[in-house]
Design a protein around this motif. Structure first.
Motif, PDB file in Angstrom:
ATOM      1  N   SER A   1      -4.277  -6.206   2.222  1.00  0.00           N
ATOM      2  CA  SER A   1      -4.726  -4.889   2.654  1.00  0.00           C
ATOM      3  C   SER A   1      -4.354  -3.840   1.603  1.00  0.00           C
ATOM      4  O   SER A   1      -5.132  -2.921   1.322  1.00  0.00           O
ATOM      5  N   GLY A   2      -3.151  -3.990   1.019  1.00  0.00           N
ATOM      6  CA  GLY A   2      -2.735  -3.049  -0.026  1.00  0.00           C
ATOM      7  C   GLY A   2      -3.557  -3.176  -1.277  1.00  0.00           C
ATOM      8  O   GLY A   2      -4.054  -2.169  -1.827  1.00  0.00           O
ATOM      9  N   ILE A   3      -3.737  -4.412  -1.761  1.00  0.00           N
ATOM     10  CA  ILE A   3      -4.550  -4.632  -2.954  1.00  0.00           C
ATOM     11  C   ILE A   3      -5.997  -4.210  -2.700  1.00  0.00           C
ATOM     12  O   ILE A   3      -6.641  -3.570  -3.547  1.00  0.00           O
ATOM     13  N   GLY A   4      -6.524  -4.545  -1.522  1.00  0.00           N
ATOM     14  CA  GLY A   4      -7.900  -4.189  -1.184  1.00  0.00           C
ATOM     15  C   GLY A   4      -8.109  -2.684  -1.155  1.00  0.00           C
ATOM     16  O   GLY A   4      -9.140  -2.166  -1.611  1.00  0.00           O
ATOM     17  N   THR A   5      -7.114  -1.957  -0.622  1.00  0.00           N
ATOM     18  CA  THR A   5      -7.212  -0.492  -0.573  1.00  0.00           C
ATOM     19  C   THR A   5      -7.228   0.101  -1.980  1.00  0.00           C
ATOM     20  O   THR A   5      -8.021   1.009  -2.282  1.00  0.00           O
ATOM     21  N   LEU A   6      -6.364  -0.397  -2.853  1.00  0.00           N
ATOM     22  CA  LEU A   6      -6.322   0.105  -4.228  1.00  0.00           C
ATOM     23  C   LEU A   6      -7.644  -0.168  -4.945  1.00  0.00           C
ATOM     24  O   LEU A   6      -8.149   0.681  -5.706  1.00  0.00           O
ATOM     25  N   MET A   7      -8.230  -1.341  -4.714  1.00  0.00           N
ATOM     26  CA  MET A   7      -9.529  -1.658  -5.320  1.00  0.00           C
ATOM     27  C   MET A   7     -10.623  -0.757  -4.757  1.00  0.00           C
ATOM     28  O   MET A   7     -11.512  -0.296  -5.491  1.00  0.00           O
ATOM     29  N   TYR A   8     -10.562  -0.493  -3.463  1.00  0.00           N
ATOM     30  CA  TYR A   8     -11.539   0.391  -2.830  1.00  0.00           C
ATOM     31  C   TYR A   8     -11.459   1.788  -3.445  1.00  0.00           C
ATOM     32  O   TYR A   8     -12.486   2.407  -3.767  1.00  0.00           O
ATOM     33  N   ILE A   9     -10.241   2.289  -3.611  1.00  0.00           N
ATOM     34  CA  ILE A   9     -10.045   3.605  -4.221  1.00  0.00           C
ATOM     35  C   ILE A   9     -10.591   3.621  -5.644  1.00  0.00           C
ATOM     36  O   ILE A   9     -11.236   4.594  -6.069  1.00  0.00           O
ATOM     37  N   LEU A  10     -10.345   2.549  -6.385  1.00  0.00           N
ATOM     38  CA  LEU A  10     -10.830   2.454  -7.768  1.00  0.00           C
ATOM     39  C   LEU A  10     -12.352   2.439  -7.827  1.00  0.00           C
ATOM     40  O   LEU A  10     -12.973   3.181  -8.602  1.00  0.00           O
TER      41      LEU A  10
ATOM     42  N   ALA B   1      -9.524   6.404   2.366  1.00  0.00           N
ATOM     43  CA  ALA B   1      -9.664   5.365   3.397  1.00  0.00           C
ATOM     44  C   ALA B   1      -8.653   4.260   3.140  1.00  0.00           C
ATOM     45  O   ALA B   1      -8.257   4.020   1.999  1.00  0.00           O
ATOM     46  N   TYR B   2      -8.235   3.598   4.221  1.00  0.00           N
ATOM     47  CA  TYR B   2      -7.317   2.465   4.099  1.00  0.00           C
ATOM     48  C   TYR B   2      -7.999   1.218   4.646  1.00  0.00           C
ATOM     49  O   TYR B   2      -8.631   1.257   5.699  1.00  0.00           O
ATOM     50  N   MET B   3      -7.851   0.103   3.936  1.00  0.00           N
ATOM     51  CA  MET B   3      -8.484  -1.147   4.308  1.00  0.00           C
ATOM     52  C   MET B   3      -7.467  -2.074   4.988  1.00  0.00           C
ATOM     53  O   MET B   3      -6.439  -2.404   4.402  1.00  0.00           O
ATOM     54  N   GLY B   4      -7.756  -2.456   6.241  1.00  0.00           N
ATOM     55  CA  GLY B   4      -6.861  -3.355   6.964  1.00  0.00           C
ATOM     56  C   GLY B   4      -7.622  -4.533   7.551  1.00  0.00           C
ATOM     57  O   GLY B   4      -8.858  -4.604   7.476  1.00  0.00           O
ATOM     58  N   SER B   5      -6.909  -5.468   8.152  1.00  0.00           N
ATOM     59  CA  SER B   5      -7.518  -6.687   8.705  1.00  0.00           C
ATOM     60  C   SER B   5      -8.567  -6.347   9.763  1.00  0.00           C
ATOM     61  O   SER B   5      -8.320  -5.535  10.652  1.00  0.00           O
ATOM     62  N   SER B   6      -9.721  -6.992   9.678  1.00  0.00           N
ATOM     63  CA  SER B   6     -10.813  -6.736  10.622  1.00  0.00           C
ATOM     64  C   SER B   6     -10.705  -7.632  11.848  1.00  0.00           C
ATOM     65  O   SER B   6     -10.491  -8.841  11.745  1.00  0.00           O
ATOM     66  N   PHE B   7     -10.869  -7.023  13.032  1.00  0.00           N
ATOM     67  CA  PHE B   7     -10.844  -7.768  14.289  1.00  0.00           C
ATOM     68  C   PHE B   7     -12.168  -8.467  14.572  1.00  0.00           C
ATOM     69  O   PHE B   7     -12.241  -9.346  15.421  1.00  0.00           O
ATOM     70  N   SER B   8     -13.228  -8.085  13.875  1.00  0.00           N
ATOM     71  CA  SER B   8     -14.573  -8.578  14.190  1.00  0.00           C
ATOM     72  C   SER B   8     -14.738 -10.071  13.933  1.00  0.00           C
ATOM     73  O   SER B   8     -15.656 -10.698  14.456  1.00  0.00           O
TER      74      SER B   8
ATOM     75  N   ALA C   1     -19.541  -1.609  -1.919  1.00  0.00           N
ATOM     76  CA  ALA C   1     -18.977  -2.476  -2.953  1.00  0.00           C
ATOM     77  C   ALA C   1     -17.453  -2.510  -2.854  1.00  0.00           C
ATOM     78  O   ALA C   1     -16.831  -3.563  -3.028  1.00  0.00           O
ATOM     79  N   GLY C   2     -16.837  -1.366  -2.557  1.00  0.00           N
ATOM     80  CA  GLY C   2     -15.391  -1.322  -2.410  1.00  0.00           C
ATOM     81  C   GLY C   2     -14.921  -2.149  -1.236  1.00  0.00           C
ATOM     82  O   GLY C   2     -13.950  -2.916  -1.332  1.00  0.00           O
ATOM     83  N   ASP C   3     -15.617  -2.033  -0.107  1.00  0.00           N
ATOM     84  CA  ASP C   3     -15.278  -2.802   1.093  1.00  0.00           C
ATOM     85  C   ASP C   3     -15.452  -4.297   0.832  1.00  0.00           C
ATOM     86  O   ASP C   3     -14.594  -5.120   1.184  1.00  0.00           O
ATOM     87  N   GLY C   4     -16.570  -4.658   0.202  1.00  0.00           N
ATOM     88  CA  GLY C   4     -16.840  -6.065  -0.066  1.00  0.00           C
ATOM     89  C   GLY C   4     -15.849  -6.681  -1.032  1.00  0.00           C
ATOM     90  O   GLY C   4     -15.377  -7.809  -0.834  1.00  0.00           O
ATOM     91  N   THR C   5     -15.505  -5.943  -2.085  1.00  0.00           N
ATOM     92  CA  THR C   5     -14.540  -6.441  -3.068  1.00  0.00           C
ATOM     93  C   THR C   5     -13.180  -6.670  -2.421  1.00  0.00           C
ATOM     94  O   THR C   5     -12.491  -7.650  -2.720  1.00  0.00           O
ATOM     95  N   ALA C   6     -12.793  -5.777  -1.517  1.00  0.00           N
ATOM     96  CA  ALA C   6     -11.514  -5.926  -0.825  1.00  0.00           C
ATOM     97  C   ALA C   6     -11.474  -7.225  -0.018  1.00  0.00           C
ATOM     98  O   ALA C   6     -10.452  -7.927   0.012  1.00  0.00           O
TER      99      ALA C   6
ATOM    100  N   LEU D   1      -2.947   7.761   0.405  1.00  0.00           N
ATOM    101  CA  LEU D   1      -3.481   6.447   0.809  1.00  0.00           C
ATOM    102  C   LEU D   1      -3.103   5.382  -0.204  1.00  0.00           C
ATOM    103  O   LEU D   1      -2.766   4.247   0.157  1.00  0.00           O
ATOM    104  N   GLY D   2      -3.152   5.743  -1.495  1.00  0.00           N
ATOM    105  CA  GLY D   2      -2.737   4.796  -2.524  1.00  0.00           C
ATOM    106  C   GLY D   2      -1.271   4.443  -2.388  1.00  0.00           C
ATOM    107  O   GLY D   2      -0.874   3.286  -2.592  1.00  0.00           O
ATOM    108  N   GLY D   3      -0.442   5.438  -2.031  1.00  0.00           N
ATOM    109  CA  GLY D   3       0.976   5.177  -1.811  1.00  0.00           C
ATOM    110  C   GLY D   3       1.200   4.234  -0.644  1.00  0.00           C
ATOM    111  O   GLY D   3       2.066   3.354  -0.692  1.00  0.00           O
ATOM    112  N   ALA D   4       0.410   4.409   0.426  1.00  0.00           N
ATOM    113  CA  ALA D   4       0.509   3.504   1.579  1.00  0.00           C
ATOM    114  C   ALA D   4       0.177   2.074   1.163  1.00  0.00           C
ATOM    115  O   ALA D   4       0.833   1.113   1.597  1.00  0.00           O
ATOM    116  N   ALA D   5      -0.838   1.920   0.313  1.00  0.00           N
ATOM    117  CA  ALA D   5      -1.213   0.594  -0.184  1.00  0.00           C
ATOM    118  C   ALA D   5      -0.081  -0.010  -1.012  1.00  0.00           C
ATOM    119  O   ALA D   5       0.234  -1.209  -0.898  1.00  0.00           O
TER     120      ALA D   5
END
Length: 425
Positions: A52-61, A69-76, A275-280, A313-317
Motif C-alpha cells: 500500500s505504501g509503495i503503491g501510493t508513492l507510485m500513484y503520486i509519481l 490519495a492513498y492506496m489501500g487493500s481493496s475489499f472488492s 494508470a497510477g491505480d493499475g500500477t499500484a 500522503l507521501g509521508g503516510a506511505a
C-alpha cells in the motif's frame, strides 16, 4: 471548495513536526482496513502494508504529485481471492492481481487516445452528488458493525460505548482544538479511543509482546518464492472486477474534485489516475499483496482536516513501508479494537456522504424536476441498499449497479416529464 478554507493545499509542505503527526494520522486511518483484507484472505498483513505504501508513492509519481490519495487493500476482490487461495494458493492470486492492474492500464491507454471530455456529459451533478453520497453511506453498516458486534457477531454494549466516546471526543477535538492539535483530530480520537478501550478490557497486548521488533514481511516474489505458471481461472475471476472498482475510482476522484476545488479528470487526467491505480496493483501482485484502490477513509481525513498536502500522503506511505518491517509497531496498530475504528468511521464516512450533498447544493440541482428526482432516488436506494448484481462468480456491487443505471437514466430521460410539459402548457 474555497481555497481560503484550506489549511494546506496540495503542493504545500508542512513543517517537520506537523508533517509527522499528519502523516501518522492518515496511516492510522487506513491501517485497519488495509490489513483486514489480507487477514480475511490468508495473506501476510505486513506485505499488504508494504505494497500500500509503495503503491501510493507510485500513484503520486504517476499523477505528477497532483492528487492527494492513498492506496489501500481493496475489499472488492475478497470473494475470488478466498476461492483462489483454497484452490491454488497465493501464486494464483498474484496473477489475478497483476491482471487487474493491466486492465486499468489498458483502459488508461484508451482514455489517453480518446480523451475524457465525455465525463462532464456522462457524470453531471445529478449523478456525481448521489454517487458520492452512496460511497459514504454504503459503508455505514460496516462502521455500525465495528461499533456494536464482537468477534462472535453478538451485540456488546461495551463496544457501543467505546465507539460513541471515540466519535464524540473526535468531534470535540475537531471543533475546539486550535493550532497543530486542531489538524490531527482523527489521530487524537484514535489514541483517546484506544485508551478507553484498554480501560474496558477490549485490547489484547499478547500479539504485541510476542512480535519481534524487526520482522521481514513474507514477500511472495515470482521466480524467487515460487515458480509462476498461468492460472486462467484467476485472470478470468479477478480481471473483470476491475471494471467495478473503476466505478469506485471515478467516485473517489469526484469527491476529491469537490474537496480540493479542482478537476482531476482534466489535470493530470483520467488516464494518469487509472494508470497510477493499475500500477499500484501490479506492484502489489509482484510482492505478495492484494489489489489496491484509493481509500475513502483517507478522503474523509482530507475533508475534516482541510489538509490536502501531497507530502502528507507521501509521508503516510513512507511510514506504512517502515511499519511493515517493525513487528511490534505493526502489532500495536493491529491491536486497535473495532469499536475505535467504528467510532472514527462514523465521522469519516459521514463526511464523504455530506460532500455529495454539497455537490447537489452548490450546483443547485432542482429536485422539483421529476427527471432529477427519478435519477437521484434510484442511485441512492440501490447504492446504499447494495442491490448487487450476481452473474455466475462475478459480483457487481450496489454502487456499481447504481452508477451504471444512473448514467443510463441521465442519457435517455427527457429534460421534462410529460406531466411537467402539460403543466407548462
Amino acid at each position: 471548495m474555497d481555497k481560503k478554507q484550506v489549511v494546506l493545499d496540495i503542493q504545500d509542505r508542512p513543517k517537520l513536526g506537523q508533517w509527522f503527526g499528519l502523516s501518522i494520522q492518515h496511516m492510522f486511518s487506513m491501517f485497519g482496513s488495509t490489513v483486514l483484507v489480507p487477514i480475511l484472505v490468508g495473506l501476510n498483513p505486513g506485505i499488504a502494508l508494504f505494497s500500500s505504501g509503495i503503491g501510493t508513492l507510485m500513484y503520486i509519481l504517476i499523477t505528477k504529485g497532483k492528487i492527494p490519495a492513498y492506496m489501500g487493500s481493496s475489499f472488492s476482490f475478497i470473494v475470488p481471492m478466498l476461492a483462489l487461495m483454497k484452490a491454488a494458493g497465493y501464486p494464483a492470486i498474484a496473477q489475478g492481481t497483476v491482471a487487474v492492474g493491466l486492465v486499468y492500464l489498458i483502459v488508461a491507454i484508451i482514455v489517453n487516445f480518446f480523451g475524457s471530455d465525455w465525463i462532464d456529459k456522462v457524470l453531471p451533478p445529478i449523478i456525481v452528488g448521489p454517487i458520492v453520497m452512496v460511497i459514504g453511506l454504503s459503508l455505514a453498516s460496516t462502521a455500525a458493525k465495528d461499533a456494536t458486534l464482537n468477534a462472535a457477531g453478538k451485540y456488546d454494549i461495551k463496544l457501543f460505548i467505546v465507539a460513541m466516546i471515540t466519535l464524540l471526543v473526535t468531534i470535540g477535538f475537531n471543533m475546539y482544538l486550535k493550532g497543530f492539535l486542531g489538524l490531527i483530530p482523527i489521530l487524537l480520537g484514535i489514541v483517546f479511543g484506544y485508551i478507553v478501550a484498554v480501560i474496558f478490557g477490549l485490547v489484547d497486548f499478547t500479539p504485541v509482546m510476542k512480535a519481534n521488533w524487526f520482522q521481514l514481511p513474507n514477500f511472495q516474489i515470482p521466480f524467487v518464492s515460487y515458480k509462476p505458471e498461468f492460472y486462467w481461472g484467476a485472470i478470468l475471476s479477478m480481471a473483470p472486477i476491475a471494471f467495478v472498482t473503476m466505478t469506485e475510482h471515478l467516485g473517489h476522484i469526484m469527491v476529491l474534485n469537490q474537496l480540493t476545488g479542482r478537476n482531476f479528470f482534466r489535470d493530470p487526467g483520467l488516464n494518469k489516475t487509472l494508470a497510477g491505480d493499475g500500477t499500484a496493483s501490479i506492484i502489489a501482485g509482484f510482492v505478495g499483496g492484494p489489489p489496491v484502490t484509493s481509500y475513502g477513509e483517507n478522503i474523509g481525513v482530507l475533508a475534516i482536516t482541510k489538509v490536502h498536502s501531497i507530502y502528507v500522503l507521501g509521508g503516510a506511505a513512507f511510514f506504512a513501508i517502515v511499519f511493515s518491517f517493525v513487528g511490534k509497531l505493526s502489532a500495536l496498530i493491529e491491536s486497535i479494537p473495532s469499536p475505535v475504528i467504528g467510532g472514527i468511521s462514523f465521522l469519516l464516512f459521514g463526511v464523504i456522504a455530506s460532500s455529495g450533498l454539497r455537490v447537489l447544493i452548490d450546483k443547485k440541482v432542482d429536485f422539483d424536476k421529476k427527471r432529477n428526482l427519478m435519477i437521484g432516488s434510484t442511485i441512492l436506494v440501490i447504492g446504499i441498499g447494495n442491490a448487487y448484481l450476481q452473474l455466475g462468480q462475478y459480483q457487481f456491487s450496489g454502487l456499481a449497479v447504481a452508477a451504471v443505471l444512473g448514467i443510463i437514466l441521465n442519457l435517455v430521460l427527457p429534460e421534462d416529464a410529460a406531466s411537467e410539459k402539460q403543466n407548462i402548457g
